[in-house]
Motif scaffolding. Structure first.
Motif, PDB file in Angstrom:
ATOM      1  N   ALA B 169       0.816  -1.211   0.000  1.00  0.00           N
ATOM      2  CA  ALA B 169       0.000   0.000   0.000  1.00  0.00           C
ATOM      3  C   ALA B 169       0.851   1.263   0.000  1.00  0.00           C
ATOM      4  CB  ALA B 169      -0.920  -0.005   1.221  1.00  0.00           C
ATOM      5  N   THR B 170       2.059   1.195   0.581  1.00  0.00           N
ATOM      6  CA  THR B 170       2.839   2.429   0.732  1.00  0.00           C
ATOM      7  C   THR B 170       4.145   2.414  -0.053  1.00  0.00           C
ATOM      8  OG1 THR B 170       3.972   1.555   2.658  1.00  0.00           O
ATOM      9  CG2 THR B 170       1.944   2.773   3.054  1.00  0.00           C
ATOM     10  N   PHE B 173       9.401   0.193   3.536  1.00  0.00           N
ATOM     11  CA  PHE B 173       9.489  -0.476   4.833  1.00  0.00           C
ATOM     12  C   PHE B 173       9.892   0.506   5.923  1.00  0.00           C
ATOM     13  CE2 PHE B 173      10.508  -4.284   2.137  1.00  0.00           C
ATOM     14  CZ  PHE B 173       9.343  -4.960   2.435  1.00  0.00           C
ATOM     15  N   ASP B 174      10.207   1.747   5.514  1.00  0.00           N
ATOM     16  CA  ASP B 174      10.741   2.718   6.459  1.00  0.00           C
ATOM     17  C   ASP B 174       9.587   3.367   7.234  1.00  0.00           C
ATOM     18  OD1 ASP B 174      12.974   4.212   7.446  1.00  0.00           O
ATOM     19  OD2 ASP B 174      12.114   5.917   6.367  1.00  0.00           O
ATOM     20  N   LEU B 175       9.690   3.422   8.562  1.00  0.00           N
ATOM     21  CA  LEU B 175       8.549   3.879   9.367  1.00  0.00           C
ATOM     22  C   LEU B 175       8.092   5.303   9.022  1.00  0.00           C
ATOM     23  CD1 LEU B 175       9.210   2.447  12.952  1.00  0.00           C
ATOM     24  CD2 LEU B 175       8.201   1.355  10.990  1.00  0.00           C
ATOM     25  N   PRO B 176       8.975   6.323   9.011  1.00  0.00           N
ATOM     26  CA  PRO B 176       8.488   7.671   8.685  1.00  0.00           C
ATOM     27  C   PRO B 176       7.913   7.763   7.268  1.00  0.00           C
ATOM     28  CG  PRO B 176      10.659   7.782   9.674  1.00  0.00           C
ATOM     29  CD  PRO B 176      10.401   6.349   9.388  1.00  0.00           C
ATOM     30  N   THR B 177       8.538   7.045   6.300  1.00  0.00           N
ATOM     31  CA  THR B 177       8.018   7.080   4.927  1.00  0.00           C
ATOM     32  C   THR B 177       6.620   6.485   4.862  1.00  0.00           C
ATOM     33  OG1 THR B 177      10.297   6.576   4.374  1.00  0.00           O
ATOM     34  CG2 THR B 177       8.745   6.684   2.554  1.00  0.00           C
ATOM     35  N   ALA B 181       3.312   8.322   3.524  1.00  0.00           N
ATOM     36  CA  ALA B 181       2.520   7.726   2.441  1.00  0.00           C
ATOM     37  C   ALA B 181       1.072   7.550   2.864  1.00  0.00           C
ATOM     38  CB  ALA B 181       3.126   6.386   2.047  1.00  0.00           C
ATOM     39  N   ILE B 182       0.842   7.165   4.126  1.00  0.00           N
ATOM     40  CA  ILE B 182      -0.542   6.985   4.584  1.00  0.00           C
ATOM     41  C   ILE B 182      -1.254   8.331   4.597  1.00  0.00           C
ATOM     42  CG2 ILE B 182      -1.985   6.299   6.530  1.00  0.00           C
ATOM     43  CD1 ILE B 182       0.090   4.223   7.223  1.00  0.00           C
ATOM     44  N   GLY B 186      -4.099   8.416   1.796  1.00  0.00           N
ATOM     45  CA  GLY B 186      -5.320   7.994   2.456  1.00  0.00           C
ATOM     46  C   GLY B 186      -5.315   6.478   2.619  1.00  0.00           C
ATOM     47  N   SER B 187      -6.369   5.923   3.229  1.00  0.00           N
ATOM     48  CA  SER B 187      -6.342   4.486   3.505  1.00  0.00           C
ATOM     49  C   SER B 187      -7.161   3.737   2.463  1.00  0.00           C
ATOM     50  CB  SER B 187      -6.906   4.211   4.896  1.00  0.00           C
ATOM     51  OG  SER B 187      -8.209   4.700   4.980  1.00  0.00           O
ATOM     52  N   GLY B 188      -6.672   2.572   2.079  1.00  0.00           N
ATOM     53  CA  GLY B 188      -7.389   1.723   1.138  1.00  0.00           C
ATOM     54  C   GLY B 188      -7.592   0.347   1.745  1.00  0.00           C
ATOM     55  N   THR B 189      -8.122  -0.567   0.950  1.00  0.00           N
ATOM     56  CA  THR B 189      -8.406  -1.912   1.457  1.00  0.00           C
ATOM     57  C   THR B 189      -7.121  -2.619   1.874  1.00  0.00           C
ATOM     58  OG1 THR B 189      -9.930  -1.915  -0.381  1.00  0.00           O
ATOM     59  CG2 THR B 189      -9.846  -3.898   0.979  1.00  0.00           C
ATOM     60  N   ILE B 190      -6.085  -2.511   1.003  1.00  0.00           N
ATOM     61  CA  ILE B 190      -4.845  -3.241   1.292  1.00  0.00           C
ATOM     62  C   ILE B 190      -4.213  -2.721   2.571  1.00  0.00           C
ATOM     63  CG2 ILE B 190      -2.527  -3.684   0.433  1.00  0.00           C
ATOM     64  CD1 ILE B 190      -3.569  -3.912  -2.273  1.00  0.00           C
TER      65      ILE B 190
END
Lengths: 106, 454
Positions: B169-170, B173-177, B181-182, B186-190
């Motif tokens: 979805a993003t 693997f990097d936490l701040p990235t 990205a979220i 915005g949020s999706g199904t995945i």
């Protein structure tokens, strides 16, 4: 065969890996033979590997493919430990069925 | 980074010392190594904000704080459990496994990348599977290791699938990235599916209902000192990782996850306290009590954007101190009477060993949350933050479950003060006596340290 490949989208990979993952998870929860449960663990991890590689192709990066190698190494280490525990159980109980594991409940 | 190198070298040198037949030197080396870790954390405090290895690890104050707490817990554990492994021929291997497991805990406090999260969890867990099964002849230890292994593997796989979906979805693997990205996409199904799977994976690892059913079995079957490690080191590190994840990467989704966490906390509190009140085996009772404490720590994770991490650190520290005391006391008591773990085993303890009885009473009262013991302040901070977040029902159930907690903790305390005829003394070494006294003082002293918690 070659003409079908362009029609395979990310959704197909996802559906396949979700199916593999679900089979693995239900296998761990409901099968009674420890060896088959091991196979189910591997199945789940390989479903994750498939997802990662498919997404890696989608995003065009290589980091997910590197992650797949980490998962393979960890899976090997995990199974080594798991098989050792199973061997110990087999020596004490002479079976690989999980039905004998009923000492701990409630 | 120095801390991680020291700990990994510690594990290797324990194995090396065994090969060159210097077994006497092992315990001093462990003490030196862990003290070295603590010192290096204190030296790095406040001026070490550079991430290592392409944003894989970050030893900021959050990580260093947890590492100091967890190394102190591990150090106390090593000192208090010296006689536990003394009979076993593979003692050094077990010590090395604990050191490696501790290295995994350190990674969990310091990761800034999902890959390190996964590696940290596996490095923490795989030695624990072996340790849980380390009592090779005992069937319940085998069963405990077996169940721990399979449910641990299931939990890791679910967590891993969640990580893969979040990557899908993003694209990172990097936490701040991931957080950026979220926010932008915005949020999706995945993303939602990935988030739910990560929550389920963590819920398995830290034993949150409805995924806690393995915990009492594993805690009861494992050797008692290993159980002490599971309920302190493993739980503390897993919550450090969970808090970091929800404070950075998933901070934009906290509104959505809050409802899930509230429901999970409430189910955990109700299920664990109800089950703990009907137990006849004290080890299983303590396991259920450990599950109920996980609900409090989950509430801290739920409020990761508003609460200060020092509240969670304080809870982990306070809970670890009392947990180590209860399990170590249970170990000595059941060793003195052929492995008995019922309430009867505690009878007359106040005569048989007053120091153990005193430390155990303080630890149980601290877990129940009675002032002036540190457990009261730990629960007070969490319940206060929950009320501020307008989750009144959760706060009410937390207070009610603490009241139920007093009931089953008092059952053990009552047994300790019940006199019995012709009971032999329970002998502990001088070092253990000093440690029990230090830990008892710590349980009271930490109450006043609470003034420094933000």
């Amino acid at each position: 065969m070659m003409e079908i490949l362009p029609n395979v989208t990310i959704n197909h990979y996802l559906m396949l890996s979700v199916a593999l993952f679900t089979i693995g998870a239900f296998g761990i929860l409901f099968r009674r033979n420890a060896i088959i449960m091991f196979m189910c663990v591997e199945l789940m991890l390989n479903a994750v590997n498939l997802t990662l590689v498919a997404f890696s192709k989608l995003w065009g990066g290589t980091d997910a493919q590197v992650f797949v190698f980490f998962i393979m190494v960890v899976a090997a280490a995990e199974v080594a430990v798991g098989l050792a525990i199973l061997m110990m159980l087999y020596r004490n109980m002479h079976t690989t069925s999980t039905d004998v594991l009923d000492k701990l409940k409630w | 980074m120095k801390e991680l190198i020291i700990t990994s070298l510690l594990g290797i040198s324990i194995l090396a010392l065994d090969i060159v037949k210097l077994r006497k030197a092992i315990l001093p080396v462990i003490i030196l190594g862990l003290l070295g870790t603590i010192t290096s954390c204190i030296l790095d405090w406040g001026h070490n904000e550079n991430p290592f290895n392409n944003n894989m690890l970050l030893f900021d104050n959050y990580a260093l704080g947890f590492i100091v707490i967890l190394s102190a817990v591990t150090l106390v554990w090593f000192l208090i459990s010296t006689d536990h492994f003394s009979g076993s021929e593979s003692r050094t291997d077990l010590y090395a496994l604990v050191a490696f497991s501790f290295a995994g805990a350190m990674i969990l406090a310091a990761y800034t990348n999902m890959v390190m999260l996964f590696l940290g969890i596996e490095i923490l867990s795989i030695p624990m599977y072996v340790l849980a099964a380390s009592n090779k002849k005992e069937l319940i230890s085998n069963e405990s290791g077996f169940k721990y292994f399979f449910l641990g593997a299931l939990a890791s796989s679910i967590l891993l699938f969640g990580i893969a979906l979040i990557y899908g979805a993003t694209g990172s693997f990097d936490l701040p990235t991931i957080a950026t990205a979220i926010t932008t996409n915005g949020s999706g199904t995945i993303l939602t599916a990935g988030l739910l799977m990560i929550i389920v994976g963590f819920a398995f690892k830290v034993s949150i209902a409805p995924f806690h059913f393995w915990a009492p079995d594993v805690y009861q079957g494992a050797p008692t000192m290993v159980t002490a490690l599971m309920s302190t080191l493993v739980k503390g590190a897993a919550f450090a990782a969970m808090f970091k994840l929800f404070a950075t990467a998933f901070a934009p989704t906290l509104d959505f996850t809050q409802t899930i966490f509230v429901v999970m906390s409430i189910i955990t509190l109700l299920a664990s306290n109800a089950m703990a009140s009907i137990q006849a085996n004290t080890k299983r009772l303590l396991a259920y009590s450990s599950v109920s404490h996980a609900a409090f720590m989950l509430a801290a994770v739920m409020l990761a954007n508003t609460i200060s991490p020092s509240v969670l650190m304080y809870y982990v520290l306070v809970y670890s101190v009392s947990s180590i005391v209860t399990f170590a006391t249970l170990y000595h008591i059941s060793k003195a009477q052929n492995g008995a773990e019922g309430f009867d085993a505690f009878k007359g303890l106040v005569k048989r060993n007053p120091i153990l009885a005193g430390a155990m009473t303080l630890a149980l009262l601290s877990m129940a949350g009675i002032p002036p013991l540190s457990g009261f302040m730990a629960k007070y901070f969490i319940i206060g933050a929950v009320i501020q977040a307008d989750q009144i029902w959760l706060a009410v159930i937390m207070i009610l479950s603490s009241a139920i907690g007093i009931y089953y903790y008092l059952k053990i305390i009552m047994a300790m003060f019940t006199p019995i005829e012709n009971a032999g003394r329970i002998v502990i070494t001088d070092l253990q006596r000093i440690l029990f006294i230090i830990l008892s003082i710590a349980m009271v002293a930490l109450f006043f340290v609470a003034a420094f918690v933000k």
